[in-house]
Write a protein that holds these residues in place. Structure first.
Motif, PDB file in Angstrom:
ATOM      1  N   GLU A  22      35.001  44.226  34.953  1.00 63.72           N
ATOM      2  CA  GLU A  22      35.839  45.284  35.517  1.00 63.72           C
ATOM      3  C   GLU A  22      36.929  44.702  36.407  1.00 63.72           C
ATOM      4  O   GLU A  22      37.961  45.350  36.636  1.00 63.72           O
ATOM      5  N   GLY A  23      36.730  43.470  36.884  1.00 64.40           N
ATOM      6  CA  GLY A  23      37.735  42.837  37.732  1.00 64.40           C
ATOM      7  C   GLY A  23      39.063  42.684  37.031  1.00 64.40           C
ATOM      8  O   GLY A  23      40.121  42.971  37.612  1.00 64.40           O
ATOM      9  N   PHE A  24      39.044  42.248  35.757  1.00 62.44           N
ATOM     10  CA  PHE A  24      40.341  42.111  35.080  1.00 62.44           C
ATOM     11  C   PHE A  24      40.893  43.474  34.672  1.00 62.44           C
ATOM     12  O   PHE A  24      42.109  43.643  34.546  1.00 62.44           O
ATOM     13  N   ASP A  25      40.015  44.475  34.463  1.00 60.01           N
ATOM     14  CA  ASP A  25      40.520  45.838  34.246  1.00 60.01           C
ATOM     15  C   ASP A  25      41.297  46.320  35.465  1.00 60.01           C
ATOM     16  O   ASP A  25      42.386  46.877  35.348  1.00 60.01           O
ATOM     17  N   PHE A  26      40.704  46.130  36.647  1.00 57.06           N
ATOM     18  CA  PHE A  26      41.405  46.485  37.879  1.00 57.06           C
ATOM     19  C   PHE A  26      42.726  45.726  37.971  1.00 57.06           C
ATOM     20  O   PHE A  26      43.757  46.304  38.323  1.00 57.06           O
ATOM     21  N   GLY A  27      42.680  44.435  37.678  1.00 59.28           N
ATOM     22  CA  GLY A  27      43.878  43.616  37.798  1.00 59.28           C
ATOM     23  C   GLY A  27      45.009  44.088  36.910  1.00 59.28           C
ATOM     24  O   GLY A  27      46.173  44.153  37.338  1.00 59.28           O
ATOM     25  N   VAL A 176      42.108  38.302  44.074  1.00 57.49           N
ATOM     26  CA  VAL A 176      41.418  37.614  42.974  1.00 57.49           C
ATOM     27  C   VAL A 176      41.380  38.499  41.733  1.00 57.49           C
ATOM     28  O   VAL A 176      41.587  38.015  40.612  1.00 57.49           O
ATOM     29  N   PHE A 177      41.145  39.797  41.894  1.00 57.98           N
ATOM     30  CA  PHE A 177      41.150  40.692  40.740  1.00 57.98           C
ATOM     31  C   PHE A 177      42.543  40.796  40.135  1.00 57.98           C
ATOM     32  O   PHE A 177      42.687  40.861  38.904  1.00 57.98           O
TER      33      PHE A 177
END
Length: 347
Positions: A22-27, A176-177
């Motif tokens: 989900e971190g790269f989705d947020f990003g 970081v995201f």
């Protein structure tokens, strides 16, 4: 290792999966206003490219959070109850932001109107930035400890959670995201969007290194253990490596390193927390631990058998999804918007 330790590790693994995926989705959502801005592509086209990179996987990635919350509720009900009551407002804000994001992604293409799409884009941006910041604030406070009394109730209020350590944690997860998302976007897109994502990732890596480095170093010095210095070194080395790999346009390896940085940071937080699950700043005797916050041994045993059968199935299925949708997405694959085809009937 007893079942309590096993489930503490499993909860950590579920949150690692959530923050990595989900971190790269947020990003990607966080970067929608700026990605491809210097190109000749229309704003709607470049934003549709960005959304299509996460389109097949973003809703599956959110399942990791639901599973982590369910595992926490079943394995450590006291932890779940104290956490969700004491962190009620920030967790509610996260939930509202996620709902806004879900609705914006799902409904963006339902109405062929520029203003409608702009409103949905702002919903995606809001629903990406807010959780990215507040998850860092929440987990930093969990590690730092909050005012838990003898009745396992949190006495501190919302503004007590906005301490310097927690705010640094929120800034760390946001940067970081965003970096993670930029690298993923470079990996999954082509043409102008990819070129711009590479430049954004290279720029984001520079502020992310000192901010994230300061947070993990603070965590290690204040709450870490001897062996967790390895995690600090891994997170720092990974972020430094991202700078060189993005400039060399090796986004595949750069994405591996952003995953390593996220994993190392989350493992550091959980390792610093263990054997507590929520430390008390009022009295260490009031802290919740894996012993006094867990379910009965029988409950943990049944859950372990269920997890042993279901977890491989879920991982294989999600891995297959990523494999099917592994190709890059180009602006040439994005069709022009189709106007609404409803015509007024005359009788």
């Amino acid at each position: 290792m007893g079942l309590q330790e096993v489930w503490f590790v499993l909860v950590a693994v579920l949150f690692i999966g959530y923050f990595v995926l989900e971190g790269f989705d947020f990003g990607v959502g966080m970067l929608m206003p700026i990605v491809g801005r210097g190109s000749d592509l229309p704003a709607d086209t470049r934003r549709r490219v960005a959304l299509n990179t996460i389109g097949p996987v973003w809703d599956g990635n959110e399942v990791w959070l639901i599973t982590a919350g369910g595992a926490m509720f079943a394995a450590f009900p006291e932890w779940y109850a104290t956490l969700f009551s004491g962190f009620y407002l920030p967790l509610l804000i996260i939930l509202v932001a996620l709902i806004v994001r879900i609705c914006a992604i799902e409904w963006r293409s339902k109405i062929d109107d520029d203003k409608w799409r702009q409103r949905c884009d702002w919903g995606i941006i809001f629903g990406s930035w807010v959780p990215a910041i507040l998850w860092g604030v929440a987990f930093a406070n969990i590690v730092r400890g909050v005012a838990i009394n003898a009745d396992k109730q949190v006495e501190s209020g919302f503004f007590d959670l906005l301490n310097p350590y927690a705010l640094l944690g929120g800034l760390t997860t946001a940067l970081v995201f965003a970096l993670h998302g930029a690298v993923f976007l470079a990996l999954k897109s082509a043409d102008e969007v990819r070129e711009d994502a590479v430049k954004i990732a290279a720029r984001l890596a520079i502020p992310a290194i000192p901010v994230a480095g300061g947070f993990v170093l603070w965590t290690q010095l204040a709450y870490g253990k001897g062996w967790t210095w390895i995690l600090v070194a891994a997170a720092a080395a990974a972020l430094i490596g991202v700078v060189f790999l993005t400039r060399a346009e090796r986004e595949g390896w750069a994405f591996v390193l952003t995953c390593v940085a996220v994993i190392a940071t989350v493992v550091l937080l959980f390792a610093s927390l263990f054997p507590n699950v929520m430390p008390s700043t009022l009295d260490p005797a009031y802290s919740l631990t894996i012993e006094n916050a867990s379910s009965s041994p029988y409950t943990l045993k049944v859950m372990t058998w269920a997890a042993a059968f279901m977890t491989p199935v879920v991982i294989i299925y999600q891995g297959w999804t990523y494999w099917v949708f592994r190709q890059r997405i180009s602006s040439k694959q994005i069709p022009a918007s189709i106007g609404l085809r409803f015509k007024e009937k005359t009788w």
